[in-house]
Design a protein around this motif. Structure first.
Motif, PDB file in Angstrom:
ATOM      1  N   ALA A 131       0.896  -1.073   0.181  1.00 21.69           N
ATOM      2  CA  ALA A 131       0.179   0.166   0.015  1.00 21.69           C
ATOM      3  C   ALA A 131       1.045   1.205   0.117  1.00 21.69           C
ATOM      4  N   ALA A 132       1.988   1.781   0.969  1.00 21.58           N
ATOM      5  CA  ALA A 132       2.319   3.038   1.308  1.00 21.58           C
ATOM      6  C   ALA A 132       3.566   2.531  -0.534  1.00 21.58           C
ATOM      7  N   THR A 133       3.794   1.499  -0.711  1.00 24.12           N
ATOM      8  CA  THR A 133       4.341   2.259  -1.928  1.00 24.12           C
ATOM      9  C   THR A 133       3.337   2.155  -3.543  1.00 24.12           C
ATOM     10  N   VAL A 134       2.275   1.489  -3.503  1.00 27.34           N
ATOM     11  CA  VAL A 134       1.514   2.165  -4.424  1.00 27.34           C
ATOM     12  C   VAL A 134       1.147   3.769  -3.960  1.00 27.34           C
ATOM     13  N   LEU A 135       0.668   3.880  -2.569  1.00 28.13           N
ATOM     14  CA  LEU A 135       0.861   5.004  -3.069  1.00 28.13           C
ATOM     15  C   LEU A 135       2.228   5.999  -3.408  1.00 28.13           C
ATOM     16  N   ALA A 136       3.262   5.541  -2.847  1.00 29.94           N
ATOM     17  CA  ALA A 136       4.565   6.560  -3.525  1.00 29.94           C
ATOM     18  C   ALA A 136       4.676   6.835  -4.532  1.00 29.94           C
ATOM     19  N   ILE A 137       4.410   5.394  -5.851  1.00 33.90           N
ATOM     20  CA  ILE A 137       4.099   5.884  -6.581  1.00 33.90           C
ATOM     21  C   ILE A 137       3.651   6.760  -7.790  1.00 33.90           C
ATOM     22  N   VAL A 168       8.075  10.318   1.282  1.00 34.82           N
ATOM     23  CA  VAL A 168       7.548  10.164   2.656  1.00 34.82           C
ATOM     24  C   VAL A 168       6.908   9.030   3.059  1.00 34.82           C
ATOM     25  N   TYR A 169       5.935   8.403   1.706  1.00 38.91           N
ATOM     26  CA  TYR A 169       5.653   7.310   1.315  1.00 38.91           C
ATOM     27  C   TYR A 169       6.420   6.311   1.630  1.00 38.91           C
ATOM     28  N   LEU A 170       7.572   6.296   1.100  1.00 38.30           N
ATOM     29  CA  LEU A 170       8.434   5.437   0.432  1.00 38.30           C
ATOM     30  C   LEU A 170       9.486   5.132   1.442  1.00 38.30           C
ATOM     31  N   VAL A 171       9.604   6.171   3.007  1.00 38.33           N
ATOM     32  CA  VAL A 171       9.820   6.296   3.863  1.00 38.33           C
ATOM     33  C   VAL A 171       9.193   4.801   4.606  1.00 38.33           C
ATOM     34  N   LEU A 205       7.218  -4.771  -9.739  1.00 38.12           N
ATOM     35  CA  LEU A 205       7.132  -4.732 -11.106  1.00 38.12           C
ATOM     36  C   LEU A 205       6.430  -2.673 -10.247  1.00 38.12           C
ATOM     37  N   LEU A 206       5.993  -2.947  -9.468  1.00 43.20           N
ATOM     38  CA  LEU A 206       5.131  -1.876  -9.160  1.00 43.20           C
ATOM     39  C   LEU A 206       6.564  -0.650  -9.222  1.00 43.20           C
ATOM     40  N   GLY A 207       7.446  -0.604  -9.030  1.00 42.77           N
ATOM     41  CA  GLY A 207       9.060   0.682  -9.410  1.00 42.77           C
ATOM     42  C   GLY A 207       9.475   0.946 -10.493  1.00 42.77           C
ATOM     43  N   LEU A 227      13.955   7.724 -10.099  1.00 46.47           N
ATOM     44  CA  LEU A 227      15.328   7.417  -9.507  1.00 46.47           C
ATOM     45  C   LEU A 227      14.429   7.076  -8.388  1.00 46.47           C
ATOM     46  N   ILE A 228      13.468   6.749  -8.096  1.00 45.32           N
ATOM     47  CA  ILE A 228      12.191   6.911  -6.438  1.00 45.32           C
ATOM     48  C   ILE A 228      11.788   4.775  -7.225  1.00 45.32           C
ATOM     49  N   GLY A 229      12.262   4.617  -8.707  1.00 51.46           N
ATOM     50  CA  GLY A 229      11.244   3.360  -8.900  1.00 51.46           C
ATOM     51  C   GLY A 229      12.164   2.225  -9.036  1.00 51.46           C
ATOM     52  N   VAL A 230      13.684   3.321  -9.695  1.00 50.93           N
ATOM     53  CA  VAL A 230      15.161   2.512  -8.955  1.00 50.93           C
ATOM     54  C   VAL A 230      15.300   2.003  -7.840  1.00 50.93           C
ATOM     55  N   GLU A 231      14.817   2.649  -6.871  1.00 52.54           N
ATOM     56  CA  GLU A 231      15.080   2.152  -5.518  1.00 52.54           C
ATOM     57  C   GLU A 231      14.236   1.135  -5.435  1.00 52.54           C
ATOM     58  N   VAL A 232      13.019   1.712  -5.840  1.00 53.63           N
ATOM     59  CA  VAL A 232      12.132  -0.018  -5.140  1.00 53.63           C
ATOM     60  C   VAL A 232      12.126  -1.063  -6.031  1.00 53.63           C
ATOM     61  N   MET A 233      12.633  -1.003  -6.844  1.00 55.68           N
ATOM     62  CA  MET A 233      13.041  -2.139  -7.699  1.00 55.68           C
ATOM     63  C   MET A 233      14.819  -2.661  -6.912  1.00 55.68           C
ATOM     64  N   LEU A 234      15.297  -1.983  -6.004  1.00 53.04           N
ATOM     65  CA  LEU A 234      16.809  -2.806  -5.834  1.00 53.04           C
ATOM     66  C   LEU A 234      15.889  -3.481  -3.959  1.00 53.04           C
ATOM     67  N   ASN A 235      15.040  -3.007  -4.117  1.00 50.71           N
ATOM     68  CA  ASN A 235      14.781  -3.265  -2.750  1.00 50.71           C
ATOM     69  C   ASN A 235      13.871  -4.378  -3.121  1.00 50.71           C
ATOM     70  N   ALA A 236      13.304  -4.866  -3.539  1.00 50.61           N
ATOM     71  CA  ALA A 236      12.893  -6.190  -4.178  1.00 50.61           C
ATOM     72  C   ALA A 236      13.729  -6.908  -4.279  1.00 50.61           C
TER      73      ALA A 236
END
Lengths: 175, 101
Positions: free
Chosen positions: A17-23, A33-36, B17-19, B33-42
C-alpha cells in the motif's frame, strides 16, 4: 494461522500500500515520505525472514540515509510548476500498466504453481557474528570492490556538484 | 512454518513491478530514481527469501552489496539530476529531448 503468518501478511499489505501510494503521488516529498513508510515496514519483514542485521541496515541506510538525501535534494530543487494534464498521464501510463500486468500474471502463475515454491520456509535467524564471518572471509574481495565503488561515487558526486561557473562561461564548448 | 516460499517471491515480484512501472510511467527525474530504489529493494527481499529457503548466508551477503550499489547510485544519480537541472532548468525527462552535435 500462526503469529508469523499474520505479521508477514500484515507487513506485506503495508509495504504494498505504501509503495503504491508513493509511486502515484504528484508531489515528490509525499512520495518520499510514503517510501520511508514502505522501507520501515520492509525492515521487520527482513527480521522475520532471518536477517536481523539487514533489517537494521535497512532502517539506517535506506529509510535513514538515502531517503533523507532524497528529501534534501527535493527541497533544494525548485518545484515543478508545469504539471502535465491528466490525458497526458493516462496516455503515458498504459504501456507501463500493460507490461507490468502481463509480467505479474506470468510470474504469479509460475510462482503459485511451481512445486518448489509451495515448500514453507521455516524460521531461522542468522546472527550478525556469523554473517560477518561469512562476509569478510568468503566475500572480502567484494567488500573491497564495494568500497572502491563508493569512493568513485563520492568523487563523481563531488565533481558533478561543483559550482557551475565554468559551464556558464562557455556553454557551447562544454563536453 | 512461516509462509510458502512462493508468497515471499510473489511479494518481491509485485514490488519490483511497481518500481518498474514508476520508472516507466513517471516523467519526473526524481520519481524515476525512486522507482529504481523500489526495484533494488524488491531484489533484496527476493535475495533474503532465497537465503532463508536454502539456508545459505550468501544471499544475505549480496543484499549488503545491493545496499552499497544503491547508495552509490543514489549519490551519483541525485548529483546528475542537480547538475542537469542547473544547466537546463527542467526536472522533466521529456525536456531532455534535444541533442547538440
Amino acid at each position: 494461522m500462526t503469529l508469523y503468518q499474520v505479521v508477514f501478511y500484515l507487513l506485506a499489505g503495508v509495504v504494498l500500500a505504501a509503495t503504491v501510494l508513493a509511486i502515484t503521488r504528484r508531489v515528490v516529498v509525499h512520495a518520499v515520505v510514503y517510501l520511508v513508510i514502505s522501507f520501515l515496514a520492509l525492515a521487520p519483514m527482513f527480521y522475520l525472514l532471518g536477517a536481523p542485521l539487514l533489517a537494521l541496515l535497512e532502517v539506517i541506510l535506506y529509510a535513514g540515509a538515502i531517503m533523507v538525501l532524497f528529501l534534501f535534494i527535493v527541497m533544494m530543487l525548485p518545484r515543478e510548476t508545469r504539471a502535465p494534464g491528466l490525458g497526458v498521464l493516462a496516455r503515458q501510463c498504459w504501456p507501463a500498466v500493460l507490461l507490468t500486468g502481463i509480467s505479474l500474471t506470468a510470474m504469479a502463475v509460475v510462482l503459485l504453481s511451481l512445486p518448489l515454491a509451495q515448500t514453507p520456509v521455516t524460521a531461522a535467524l542468522a546472527s550478525p557474528r556469523h554473517f560477518g564471518r561469512v562476509l569478510f572471509e568468503k566475500y572480502w574481495l567484494g567488500v573491497e570492490v564495494a568500497s572502491f565503488l563508493l569512493f568513485v561515487a563520492l568523487v563523481g558526486a563531488y565533481y558533478l556538484g561543483k559550482s557551475p561557473e565554468p559551464v556558464a562561461e562557455e556553454p557551447g564548448e562544454s563536453s | 512454518m512461516i509462509v510458502p516460499n512462493g508468497h515471499v517471491l510473489l511479494l518481491a515480484v509485485i514490488l519490483f513491478l511497481l518500481g518498474a512501472a514508476c520508472a516507466i510511467a513517471r516523467r519526473n527525474l526524481l520519481m524515476i530514481l525512486i522507482g529504481v530504489e523500489v526495484m533494488l529493494n524488491a531484489a533484496s527481499l527476493a535475495f533474503i527469501g532465497a537465503a532463508l529457503k536454502w539456508r545459505q548466508l550468501d544471499g544475505q551477503v549480496f543484499v549488503i552489496f545491493i545496499f552499497a550499489v544503491a547508495a552509490a547510485e543514489v549519490a551519483v544519480g541525485l548529483a546528475l539530476i542537480v547538475y542537469s537541472q542547473r544547466r537546463t532548468g527542467a526536472l522533466d525527462a521529456d525536456a531532455y529531448s534535444r541533442l547538440k552535435g
